[in-house]
Design an enzyme around this catalytic site. Structure first.
Site, mmCIF file in Angstrom:
data_model
loop_
_atom_site.group_PDB
_atom_site.id
_atom_site.type_symbol
_atom_site.label_atom_id
_atom_site.label_comp_id
_atom_site.label_asym_id
_atom_site.label_seq_id
_atom_site.Cartn_x
_atom_site.Cartn_y
_atom_site.Cartn_z
ATOM 1 N N THR A 69 28.956 6.281 -29.639
ATOM 2 C CA THR A 69 30.174 5.852 -30.338
ATOM 3 C C THR A 69 30.447 4.364 -30.092
ATOM 4 O O THR A 69 31.494 3.965 -29.568
ATOM 5 C CB THR A 69 31.368 6.718 -29.893
ATOM 6 O OG1 THR A 69 31.394 6.789 -28.453
ATOM 7 C CG2 THR A 69 31.244 8.118 -30.451
ATOM 8 N N TYR A 70 29.473 3.554 -30.440
ATOM 9 C CA TYR A 70 29.572 2.101 -30.370
ATOM 10 C C TYR A 70 28.597 1.530 -31.403
ATOM 11 O O TYR A 70 27.858 2.285 -32.047
ATOM 12 C CB TYR A 70 29.254 1.570 -28.965
ATOM 13 C CG TYR A 70 28.125 2.278 -28.250
ATOM 14 C CD1 TYR A 70 26.793 2.040 -28.599
ATOM 15 C CD2 TYR A 70 28.368 3.192 -27.234
ATOM 16 C CE1 TYR A 70 25.747 2.685 -27.962
ATOM 17 C CE2 TYR A 70 27.334 3.849 -26.584
ATOM 18 C CZ TYR A 70 26.020 3.584 -26.952
ATOM 19 O OH TYR A 70 24.997 4.242 -26.323
ATOM 20 N N TRP A 103 26.565 2.376 -21.955
ATOM 21 C CA TRP A 103 25.410 1.476 -22.053
ATOM 22 C C TRP A 103 25.897 0.083 -21.669
ATOM 23 O O TRP A 103 26.712 -0.472 -22.386
ATOM 24 C CB TRP A 103 24.853 1.469 -23.473
ATOM 25 C CG TRP A 103 23.672 0.546 -23.575
ATOM 26 C CD1 TRP A 103 23.678 -0.800 -23.776
ATOM 27 C CD2 TRP A 103 22.301 0.923 -23.449
ATOM 28 N NE1 TRP A 103 22.409 -1.303 -23.782
ATOM 29 C CE2 TRP A 103 21.534 -0.261 -23.586
ATOM 30 C CE3 TRP A 103 21.641 2.132 -23.222
ATOM 31 C CZ2 TRP A 103 20.146 -0.261 -23.515
ATOM 32 C CZ3 TRP A 103 20.257 2.134 -23.163
ATOM 33 C CH2 TRP A 103 19.528 0.945 -23.305
ATOM 34 N N ASP A 140 15.848 13.200 -21.356
ATOM 35 C CA ASP A 140 16.765 12.859 -22.438
ATOM 36 C C ASP A 140 15.943 12.334 -23.612
ATOM 37 O O ASP A 140 15.004 11.556 -23.416
ATOM 38 C CB ASP A 140 17.768 11.801 -21.979
ATOM 39 C CG ASP A 140 18.661 11.325 -23.116
ATOM 40 O OD1 ASP A 140 19.594 12.069 -23.474
ATOM 41 O OD2 ASP A 140 18.427 10.223 -23.637
ATOM 42 N N GLU A 166 16.293 7.763 -32.720
ATOM 43 C CA GLU A 166 17.151 7.013 -33.640
ATOM 44 C C GLU A 166 16.385 6.713 -34.938
ATOM 45 O O GLU A 166 15.791 5.650 -35.055
ATOM 46 C CB GLU A 166 17.620 5.719 -32.970
ATOM 47 C CG GLU A 166 18.383 5.957 -31.676
ATOM 48 C CD GLU A 166 18.873 4.663 -31.028
ATOM 49 O OE1 GLU A 166 19.050 3.653 -31.743
ATOM 50 O OE2 GLU A 166 19.067 4.662 -29.806
ATOM 51 N N TRP A 214 15.870 2.608 -29.572
ATOM 52 C CA TRP A 214 15.746 1.926 -30.863
ATOM 53 C C TRP A 214 14.307 1.487 -31.145
ATOM 54 O O TRP A 214 13.782 1.671 -32.235
ATOM 55 C CB TRP A 214 16.678 0.720 -30.879
ATOM 56 C CG TRP A 214 16.708 -0.027 -32.183
ATOM 57 C CD1 TRP A 214 16.138 -1.231 -32.456
ATOM 58 C CD2 TRP A 214 17.355 0.389 -33.388
ATOM 59 N NE1 TRP A 214 16.382 -1.598 -33.753
ATOM 60 C CE2 TRP A 214 17.137 -0.618 -34.357
ATOM 61 C CE3 TRP A 214 18.108 1.515 -33.745
ATOM 62 C CZ2 TRP A 214 17.634 -0.549 -35.647
ATOM 63 C CZ3 TRP A 214 18.606 1.589 -35.043
ATOM 64 C CH2 TRP A 214 18.361 0.574 -35.973
ATOM 65 N N ASP A 224 0.794 -1.221 0.000
ATOM 66 C CA ASP A 224 0.000 0.000 0.000
ATOM 67 C C ASP A 224 0.835 1.284 0.000
ATOM 68 O O ASP A 224 0.293 2.369 0.175
ATOM 69 C CB ASP A 224 -0.940 0.014 1.209
ATOM 70 C CG ASP A 224 -0.200 -0.055 2.548
ATOM 71 O OD1 ASP A 224 1.000 -0.397 2.542
ATOM 72 O OD2 ASP A 224 -0.831 0.224 3.577
ATOM 73 N N GLN A 225 2.154 1.175 -0.199
ATOM 74 C CA GLN A 225 2.935 2.415 -0.197
ATOM 75 C C GLN A 225 2.675 3.193 -1.486
ATOM 76 O O GLN A 225 2.373 2.605 -2.534
ATOM 77 C CB GLN A 225 4.418 2.128 -0.012
ATOM 78 C CG GLN A 225 5.107 1.441 -1.182
ATOM 79 C CD GLN A 225 6.536 1.033 -0.836
ATOM 80 O OE1 GLN A 225 6.766 0.330 0.135
ATOM 81 N NE2 GLN A 225 7.484 1.462 -1.642
#
Length: 610
Positions: free
Chosen positions: A451-452, A590, A381, A385, A344, A315-316
């Site tokens: 950059t991957y 990531w 953010d 993509e 994505w 119940d919180q």
């Protein structure tokens, strides 16, 4: 990205007044049971433009209750806007709440609660429970709940304990006891106006409030809060050099990966980062939306899974990852949490969002600032993509669409963080060239340059190549697919270097059917991975397929017929040194669950930035 969705009881549902649906049939029969139960109301939060209320039904009799209905009146101008754990309807100013299928039965001595968000400043009156008085007697309405106690004061603070004292609450029927809440959770119930909390962690931040209960077991509003920092221990270091050190936390990682927010603490990573991107919120119908409601705010974590070491209760007001992030920020107040939308899978929704940027920004603002979790997030953010280019789907909204979207978000979010994950395609005529990233940069705090994933086993026959090359090398499969090329192109376009973050993958990409060690070999398909073909976490690869060599600042490994590329602590440190030399704003990765249990990649990233 892979997502899991679960349906769960207790989701907040937008309500509309449903005149004429307040059926009173059956109240005469139910009234016979009225004296065996009470219904009490408490306003649990008030943020000026609205409030959160809670009703609690308690079975004070000796037999079980099979169902319950609460009725009350609100003055004109006060209304319910959303509710959870009950079906709430209205007829004019009269409101009715009926139990859900899963919480109608109440055993003797037990209680159930439901909550709601509302607007206006009025209080409920003329309360009825199953047709009788809400206080279990013959009068209507029941007695009033107690007042809020005084804000507690803290004294005698040690490494592991603190003494709390507060001013007494008042009530028309008398105060029974007080609940002491640490970080929003009850840790003790006492009859006096003081309590010593022990078993705390040295050098840790806590927040305490107190709530009174009257002789009918009605709880009143919580007191003001007092912040306590226990002595000893090591305090969280502030960010160094102004560099961003950010990691992605995935909402779905709590399922198969069993990676919880608490793992950021046990790995030591929480003390070495400045920001967290929580991934992902959905983008649909031109609006920001919840990604996975069960993971986000409903899943109950056990004590051993919880940052605070206290189990969630049914119940919180808030559970799930959002509450765990709240607990993390209480322990590490320098960490900022940003809610990332898109990714994505869900970037296809940005095309509709770009048609009305102001409406999109408003929807995002409303969701990020939902009063149930408004203290959790420090900004937004956008992971699109890709704007005016192709990813999982193709977008044709034009080169100005991204800039217009970011401008609208900045206008709405003001001084809060507004960031974006962006392509690292530095090839001639590539994705960077398709969008006005320079024009949009004036509206963002920084770009997370991905950059991957430059190369991988989607090209099943190879050639094998490092998926995150820092620089070019002889034989690279595609010119411009490097970190250096991407950063150079953004700078040439006009994006300030200090608004660019270098990206690190905490995983490897690999092929099978490979015979040669060096990059450039042929393959027969993707190597097997734990969760997806052609991809594997670093903490698995470091022992399953140790490093063979390094190319273009990234490690590679040839073991058996498999060929993998991935970053290690050594290559990450070299990339951080390069980022410093380029004047970049920091680094991100990531994602957390790919690291080792002691966070060795996070440590390399954090210590490598000056």
């Amino acid at each position: 990205m892979r997502f899991r969705h679960r349906a769960a009881a207790g989701f907040a549902t937008l309500l509309l007044p449903l005149a004429g649906l307040v059926g009173l049939s059956g109240h005469a029969q139910a009234a016979a049971d009225a004296t065996s139960a009470t219904a009490t109301y408490a306003k649990t939060q008030d943020w000026g433009t609205g409030f959160e209320g809670k009703w609690t039904v308690k079975n004070t009799g000796t037999t079980s209750i099979s169902s319950w209905t609460i009725e009350w009146d609100f003055p004109s101008g006060t209304s319910v806007t959303s509710a959870w754990d009950a079906d709430v309807t209205s007829s004019g100013t009269h409101w009715t709440a009926k139990n859900k299928s899963y919480n109608g039965s109440i055993a003797p001595g037990a209680s159930v609660s439901f909550g709601f968000n509302g607007t206006g400043s009025g209080a409920p009156s003329n309360c009825l429970l199953n047709g009788g008085s809400c206080d279990g007697g013959t009068t209507v309405p029941g007695d009033n709940p107690p007042s809020a106690p005084g804000t507690p004061t803290a004294s005698s603070i040690t490494d592991t304990s603190v003494k709390l004292s507060w001013g007494a609450a008042t009530d028309d029927k008398g105060i029974k006891n007080y609940d002491v809440l640490r970080d929003g959770r009850t840790v003790a119930t006492v009859t006096t106006t003081s309590y010593t909390d022990s078993g705390l962690t040295a050098g840790t931040d806590y927040s305490y409030t107190v709530q009174a209960r009257d002789t009918a077991d009605q709880t009143g509003p919580v007191s003001g809060s007092v912040a306590v920092h226990t002595t000893g221990g090591t305090t969280t270091p502030p960010p160094t050099g102004g560099k961003v050190k950010m990691g992605y936390f995935t909402e779905w990682g709590i399922y198969g990966r069993n990676y919880n927010v608490k793992n950021l603490v046990t790995s030591g990573s929480a003390s070495k980062i400045t920001h967290i991107n929580y991934a992902f919120g959905n983008v649909t119908n031109g609006q920001c939306a919840i990604g996975d409601s069960y993971a986000d705010y409903d899943k109950a974590f056990t004590a051993d899974q919880s940052v605070s070491g206290v189990a969630d209760t049914w119940d919180q007001p808030l559970r799930g990852n959002f509450n765990q992030l709240r607990e993390l920020k209480a322990k590490y107040p320098n960490i900022k949490v940003i809610w990332s939308f898109g990714g994505w899978t869900w970037s296809g929704g940005f095309g509709d969002a770009a048609k009305n940027p102001a409406a999109f920004a408003q929807s995002c603002y409303n969701l990020v600032h939902d009063p149930r979790w408004s203290d959790v997030f420090d900004g937004i953010d956008i992971d699109w993509e890709y704007p005016n280019a192709c990813g999982l789907s193709c977008d044709s909204s034009g080169p100005a669409a991204f800039k217009n979207l970011m401008a609208a978000l900045r206008a709405k979010f003001g001084n809060e963080l507004v960031t974006a994950a962006v392509t690292a395609d530095g090839s001639a005529g590539g994705k960077i060239d398709a969008t006005d990233y320079a024009g949009a940069s004036s509206y963002v705090d920084w770009y997370n340059v991905m950059t991957y994933d430059f190369f991988g086993a989607w090209d099943a026959q190879g050639p094998t190549a490092p998926h995150s090359p820092l620089t070019s090398y002889n034989g690279i499969p595609k010119a411009g697919f490097t970190t250096a090329d991407a950063m150079a192109k953004f700078k040439a376009q006009g994006v300030p270097a200090n608004k660019l973050l270098i990206g690190i993958g905490f995983y490897g990409r690999g092929w099978t059917g490979v015979t040669q060690d060096a990059p450039g070999g042929t393959a027969t398909g993707p190597a097997a991975g734990t969760y997806e073909q052609g991809i594997e976490d670093y903490h698995v690869l470091k022992t399953a397929c140790p490093v063979t060599g390094t190319i273009a600042g990234t490690a590679y490994a040839h073991c058996g017929s498999n060929w993998w590329s991935y970053d290690t602590p050594a290559t990450i440190k070299s990339k951080m040194a390069w980022a410093d030399s380029q004047g970049l704003g920091g680094a991100f990765f990531w994602e957390f669950s790919g690291d080792t249990g002691n966070g060795e990649l996070v440590s390399a990233l954090s210590s490598g930035l000056s």
